[in-house]
Design a protein around this motif. Structure first.
Motif, PDB file in Angstrom:
ATOM      1  N   PHE A  83    -115.753 107.108  69.153  1.00  0.00           N
ATOM      2  CA  PHE A  83    -116.678 106.067  68.671  1.00  0.00           C
ATOM      3  C   PHE A  83    -117.619 106.651  67.621  1.00  0.00           C
ATOM      4  O   PHE A  83    -117.836 106.058  66.552  1.00  0.00           O
ATOM      5  N   THR A  84    -118.168 107.830  67.912  1.00  0.00           N
ATOM      6  CA  THR A  84    -119.113 108.481  66.996  1.00  0.00           C
ATOM      7  C   THR A  84    -118.433 108.917  65.707  1.00  0.00           C
ATOM      8  O   THR A  84    -118.978 108.758  64.613  1.00  0.00           O
ATOM      9  N   LEU A  85    -117.227 109.479  65.820  1.00  0.00           N
ATOM     10  CA  LEU A  85    -116.492 109.902  64.627  1.00  0.00           C
ATOM     11  C   LEU A  85    -116.161 108.713  63.728  1.00  0.00           C
ATOM     12  O   LEU A  85    -116.252 108.801  62.499  1.00  0.00           O
ATOM     13  N   LEU A  86    -115.779 107.599  64.343  1.00  0.00           N
ATOM     14  CA  LEU A  86    -115.466 106.398  63.567  1.00  0.00           C
ATOM     15  C   LEU A  86    -116.721 105.815  62.916  1.00  0.00           C
ATOM     16  O   LEU A  86    -116.659 105.260  61.816  1.00  0.00           O
ATOM     17  N   GLN A  87    -117.855 105.943  63.599  1.00  0.00           N
ATOM     18  CA  GLN A  87    -119.125 105.533  62.995  1.00  0.00           C
ATOM     19  C   GLN A  87    -119.425 106.362  61.754  1.00  0.00           C
ATOM     20  O   GLN A  87    -119.854 105.840  60.718  1.00  0.00           O
ATOM     21  N   MET A  88    -119.200 107.675  61.862  1.00  0.00           N
ATOM     22  CA  MET A  88    -119.456 108.582  60.750  1.00  0.00           C
ATOM     23  C   MET A  88    -118.512 108.313  59.583  1.00  0.00           C
ATOM     24  O   MET A  88    -118.879 108.494  58.419  1.00  0.00           O
ATOM     25  N   ALA A  89    -117.274 107.896  59.907  1.00  0.00           N
ATOM     26  CA  ALA A  89    -116.274 107.653  58.866  1.00  0.00           C
ATOM     27  C   ALA A  89    -116.356 106.241  58.283  1.00  0.00           C
ATOM     28  O   ALA A  89    -115.678 105.940  57.298  1.00  0.00           O
ATOM     29  N   ASN A  90    -117.189 105.408  58.888  1.00  0.00           N
ATOM     30  CA  ASN A  90    -117.301 104.020  58.455  1.00  0.00           C
ATOM     31  C   ASN A  90    -117.888 103.933  57.049  1.00  0.00           C
ATOM     32  O   ASN A  90    -118.683 104.778  56.636  1.00  0.00           O
ATOM     33  N   ASN A  91    -117.490 102.916  56.332  1.00  0.00           N
ATOM     34  CA  ASN A  91    -117.992 102.706  54.966  1.00  0.00           C
ATOM     35  C   ASN A  91    -119.485 102.371  55.010  1.00  0.00           C
ATOM     36  O   ASN A  91    -119.869 101.350  55.569  1.00  0.00           O
ATOM     37  N   PRO A  92    -120.343 103.234  54.422  1.00  0.00           N
ATOM     38  CA  PRO A  92    -121.789 102.969  54.495  1.00  0.00           C
ATOM     39  C   PRO A  92    -122.227 101.750  53.689  1.00  0.00           C
ATOM     40  O   PRO A  92    -123.266 101.155  53.965  1.00  0.00           O
TER      41      PRO A  92
END
Length: 236
Positions: A83-92
């Motif tokens: 979940f955290t990794l996907l948050q970090m990889a999400n388009n800002p």
């Protein structure tokens, strides 16, 4: 005798405690400490069964406690990491609100595996599908690889949300796949009967020595690939 009866369950609850601490560390983005506490939880998970057999106090309660503790340490924790990794990889610029929550597919797949493991009488000496502790180590190693690797290629790979989603789906699949994995137990000291285990051990040591954190997910993948090779070509 009364004290002996409760020792395995206390060890199991300490495994659960380690999982809870790991969750806190992930919320603080301290993946290294989370990894250490999951490793400690897995270590305790091994010894609760060891002491239950040693003291001859195995019980249905212990079996249920073991799965519930594993659900946190090896189920919730890796799901939270993804979940955290996907948050970090999400388009800002235009973030996908749903995307990070797909990481918890790992948690759901872990839950299904643990429940199925409790009623599957085939998995006594070896495993069918990847055990949840091994999967947890696989997932928890990813942010460490991302943080400590100097390779730009590795960084780009593990920062791509599509690749992370693919890893999530692969994790969910391999947890519950009908793939027999060879036993890591060495029952005697003859090379012929333990060749596969010894080759795996040697390659694992080399991967960890030379690749450090990157060696951890590669060791897990090696275990699966060697098992598939063993099932197809070596088993009679």
């Amino acid at each position: 005798m009364l004290i002996k009866k409760h020792i395995p369950n206390i060890i199991t609850l300490l495994n659960l405690f380690c999982g809870c601490i790991a969750v806190v560390y992930i919320s603080e983005m301290n993946f290294l400490m989370a990894f250490y506490f999951v490793c400690l939880g897995i270590f305790l998970d091994f010894f609760d069964g060891f002491f239950a057999r040693l003291f001859k106090v195995s019980s249905p309660l212990g079996l249920q406690l073991d799965s519930l503790a594993d659900m946190v340490t090896s189920g919730v924790v890796p799901g939270y990491v993804m979940f955290t990794l996907l948050q970090m990889a999400n388009n800002p610029v235009s973030p996908n609100v749903i995307l990070p929550y797909l990481g918890f597919i790992i948690t759901m797949a872990s839950c299904y595996r643990l429940a199925n493991f409790n009623i599957d009488t085939r998995q006594t000496d070896s495993f069918i599908g990847l055990p949840t502790p091994a999967n947890a180590l696989f997932i928890l190693s990813l942010p460490l690889v991302l943080e400590y690797s100097d390779s730009l290629v590795v960084f780009e790979i593990l920062s791509n949300h599509w690749i992370l989603l693919a890893i999530t789906l692969f994790s969910a699949y391999i947890l519950n796949a009908e793939i027999p994995l060879f036993s890591l137990k060495i029952k005697d000291f003859t090379f012929q009967k333990n060749a596969l285990q010894l080759v795996f051990l040697l390659l694992s040591v080399l991967l960890l020595v030379f690749l450090h954190y990157l060696g951890i997910p590669l060791v897990i993948l090696l275990y699966v690939l060697l098992s598939v090779f063993n099932n197809k070509f070596l088993k009679k």
